[in-house]
Design a protein around this motif. Structure first.
Motif, PDB file in Angstrom:
ATOM      1  N   ASN A 148       0.664  -1.285  -0.087  1.00 51.87           N
ATOM      2  CA  ASN A 148      -0.032   0.020   0.020  1.00 51.87           C
ATOM      3  C   ASN A 148       0.849   1.088   0.051  1.00 51.87           C
ATOM      4  O   ASN A 148       1.901   1.259   0.581  1.00 51.87           O
ATOM      5  CB  ASN A 148      -0.722  -0.134   1.166  1.00 51.87           C
ATOM      6  CG  ASN A 148      -2.140  -0.839   1.002  1.00 51.87           C
ATOM      7  OD1 ASN A 148      -2.032  -1.753   0.302  1.00 51.87           O
ATOM      8  ND2 ASN A 148      -3.263  -0.577   1.884  1.00 51.87           N
TER       9      ASN A 148
ATOM     10  N   CYS B 171      -0.409  12.809   8.867  1.00 56.58           N
ATOM     11  CA  CYS B 171      -1.275  11.310   8.892  1.00 56.58           C
ATOM     12  C   CYS B 171      -2.454  11.681   9.789  1.00 56.58           C
ATOM     13  O   CYS B 171      -2.504  12.498  10.702  1.00 56.58           O
ATOM     14  CB  CYS B 171      -0.389  10.404   9.711  1.00 56.58           C
ATOM     15  SG  CYS B 171       1.189   9.894   8.916  1.00 56.58           S
ATOM     16  N   LYS B 172      -3.483  10.875   9.584  1.00 52.51           N
ATOM     17  CA  LYS B 172      -4.678  10.831  10.673  1.00 52.51           C
ATOM     18  C   LYS B 172      -4.305  10.126  11.792  1.00 52.51           C
ATOM     19  O   LYS B 172      -3.619   8.974  11.721  1.00 52.51           O
ATOM     20  CB  LYS B 172      -5.916  10.087   9.723  1.00 52.51           C
ATOM     21  CG  LYS B 172      -7.175   9.996  10.513  1.00 52.51           C
ATOM     22  CD  LYS B 172      -7.861  11.063  10.315  1.00 52.51           C
ATOM     23  CE  LYS B 172      -9.135  10.926  11.226  1.00 52.51           C
ATOM     24  NZ  LYS B 172     -10.013  12.237  11.290  1.00 52.51           N
TER      25      LYS B 172
ATOM     26  N   TYR C 146      -5.239   7.970  15.181  1.00 53.49           N
ATOM     27  CA  TYR C 146      -6.173   7.094  15.433  1.00 53.49           C
ATOM     28  C   TYR C 146      -5.815   6.650  16.860  1.00 53.49           C
ATOM     29  O   TYR C 146      -5.021   5.944  17.297  1.00 53.49           O
ATOM     30  CB  TYR C 146      -6.360   5.953  14.721  1.00 53.49           C
ATOM     31  CG  TYR C 146      -7.124   6.106  13.423  1.00 53.49           C
ATOM     32  CD1 TYR C 146      -8.420   6.483  13.540  1.00 53.49           C
ATOM     33  CD2 TYR C 146      -6.519   6.388  12.051  1.00 53.49           C
ATOM     34  CE1 TYR C 146      -9.159   6.906  12.117  1.00 53.49           C
ATOM     35  CE2 TYR C 146      -7.033   6.647  11.208  1.00 53.49           C
ATOM     36  CZ  TYR C 146      -8.305   6.958  11.074  1.00 53.49           C
ATOM     37  OH  TYR C 146      -8.937   7.187   9.806  1.00 53.49           O
TER      38      TYR C 146
ATOM     39  N   LEU D 285     -15.000   3.752  15.455  1.00 52.63           N
ATOM     40  CA  LEU D 285     -15.164   2.918  14.028  1.00 52.63           C
ATOM     41  C   LEU D 285     -15.652   1.770  14.543  1.00 52.63           C
ATOM     42  O   LEU D 285     -16.208   1.106  13.548  1.00 52.63           O
ATOM     43  CB  LEU D 285     -13.642   3.225  13.522  1.00 52.63           C
ATOM     44  CG  LEU D 285     -13.196   4.415  12.884  1.00 52.63           C
ATOM     45  CD1 LEU D 285     -11.748   4.323  12.454  1.00 52.63           C
ATOM     46  CD2 LEU D 285     -14.009   5.229  12.004  1.00 52.63           C
TER      47      LEU D 285
ATOM     48  N   LYS E 167      -9.802  -0.587   7.669  1.00 54.75           N
ATOM     49  CA  LYS E 167     -10.371   0.137   6.846  1.00 54.75           C
ATOM     50  C   LYS E 167      -9.814   1.624   7.057  1.00 54.75           C
ATOM     51  O   LYS E 167      -9.469   2.470   6.090  1.00 54.75           O
ATOM     52  CB  LYS E 167     -11.898   0.441   7.121  1.00 54.75           C
ATOM     53  CG  LYS E 167     -12.736  -0.643   6.705  1.00 54.75           C
ATOM     54  CD  LYS E 167     -14.286  -0.452   6.793  1.00 54.75           C
ATOM     55  CE  LYS E 167     -15.083  -1.530   6.236  1.00 54.75           C
ATOM     56  NZ  LYS E 167     -16.282  -1.412   6.359  1.00 54.75           N
ATOM     57  N   ALA E 168      -9.269   2.178   8.017  1.00 54.83           N
ATOM     58  CA  ALA E 168      -8.760   3.366   8.419  1.00 54.83           C
ATOM     59  C   ALA E 168      -7.300   3.181   7.574  1.00 54.83           C
ATOM     60  O   ALA E 168      -7.063   4.496   7.012  1.00 54.83           O
ATOM     61  CB  ALA E 168      -8.424   3.698   9.885  1.00 54.83           C
TER      62      ALA E 168
ATOM     63  N   ALA F 108      -6.630   1.683   4.821  1.00 52.62           N
ATOM     64  CA  ALA F 108      -6.801   1.687   3.578  1.00 52.62           C
ATOM     65  C   ALA F 108      -7.149   3.337   3.043  1.00 52.62           C
ATOM     66  O   ALA F 108      -6.936   3.522   2.017  1.00 52.62           O
ATOM     67  CB  ALA F 108      -7.951   0.541   3.159  1.00 52.62           C
ATOM     68  N   ALA F 109      -7.567   4.083   4.125  1.00 50.57           N
ATOM     69  CA  ALA F 109      -7.938   5.009   3.508  1.00 50.57           C
ATOM     70  C   ALA F 109      -6.834   6.216   3.387  1.00 50.57           C
ATOM     71  O   ALA F 109      -7.233   7.520   2.785  1.00 50.57           O
ATOM     72  CB  ALA F 109      -9.153   5.655   4.487  1.00 50.57           C
ATOM     73  N   GLY F 110      -5.602   5.949   3.970  1.00 52.40           N
ATOM     74  CA  GLY F 110      -4.482   7.034   3.637  1.00 52.40           C
ATOM     75  C   GLY F 110      -3.595   6.843   5.101  1.00 52.40           C
ATOM     76  O   GLY F 110      -3.629   6.155   5.732  1.00 52.40           O
TER      77      GLY F 110
ATOM     78  N   CYS G  52      -1.603   7.188   8.250  1.00 48.51           N
ATOM     79  CA  CYS G  52      -2.195   7.442   9.558  1.00 48.51           C
ATOM     80  C   CYS G  52      -1.255   6.776  10.586  1.00 48.51           C
ATOM     81  O   CYS G  52      -0.235   5.975  10.314  1.00 48.51           O
ATOM     82  CB  CYS G  52      -3.563   6.416   9.596  1.00 48.51           C
ATOM     83  SG  CYS G  52      -3.475   4.844   8.912  1.00 48.51           S
TER      84      CYS G  52
END
Length: 213
Positions: free
Chosen positions: A3, A31-32, A34, A41, A99-100, A102-104, A106
């Motif tokens: 990825n 980065c996001k 979490y 989520l 899912k998080a 895969a979104a970008g 993080c």
């Protein structure tokens, strides 16, 4: 799994500054972030109330508390029909992590994200520790308790955290062979440790920009 982007997974001893470092890295690399956001989520994934996930966060024996939770916490799902169990709760959280990711780009704090994303090639797995004295001091100040109470809190909570991690990953929480880098914030202090880690990550991913000293 190949990825693009950056995924940073941060394990941490309580009171070592891991959460602060994770937030710094998220900002540094855009980065996001979490941490407890993962609980929200996971709740969405499962249909269960977020409060239920909060009450049982990173505890291996958390399923035992299910029978002490009021029915409204269970949301719209039917407990008996869905055969909900401890492994199911963990799988909801794993799916939220995937899912998080895969979104970008993080940064994940704890919750076995390093193991969940073990097939990704763009990960960096970090463990943050500190001396017992520093950790006791920070917990004592943060929770407004004496040092003896802080030491008991650390011992109890970290036993749970280690048990949770070891059980689900088959690895050893806090042991060097489970991570790409382990750092002791008591050596350089948190601020200099942040810079050290950021530079290490830039080397890891071949980034050219450097952090100013």
């Amino acid at each position: 799994m190949n990825n693009p982007g950056i995924i940073i997974n941060v394990g941490r001893q309580i009171g070592a500054g891991g959460n602060r470092i994770a937030k710094f890295l998220a900002k540094e690399f855009s980065c996001k972030f979490y941490d407890k956001e993962l609980l929200n989520l996971a709740a969405k994934e499962s249909g269960f109330c977020e409060k239920f996930f909060e009450q049982n966060d990173e505890h291996k024996k958390f399923f035992k508390t299910l029978f002490h939770v009021h029915v409204p916490f269970l949301g719209d799902n039917n407990f008996y029909k869905n055969n909900f169990g401890q492994e199911s709760l963990y799988q909801f959280q794993c799916e939220a992590i995937r899912k998080a990711a895969a979104a970008g780009d993080c940064v994940f704090v704890g919750r076995t994200a390093d193991y969940v994303l073990r097939e990704y090639t763009n990960t960096f797995n970090l463990f943050v520790c500190a001396s017992p004295e520093d950790r006791i001091d920070r917990v004592s100040e943060r929770k407004n308790i004496d040092r003896a109470a802080a030491e008991r809190f650390l011992r109890c909570e970290e036993e749970e955290r280690a048990s949770y991690y070891n059980y689900y990953t088959g690895k050893r929480w806090g042991h060097a062979d489970s991570y790409d880098l382990c750092v002791n914030t008591s050596v350089l202090g948190i601020e200099k440790t942040e810079q050290f880690i950021a530079n290490f990550i830039r080397q890891r991913f071949g980034l050219t920009e450097t952090v100013k000293p």
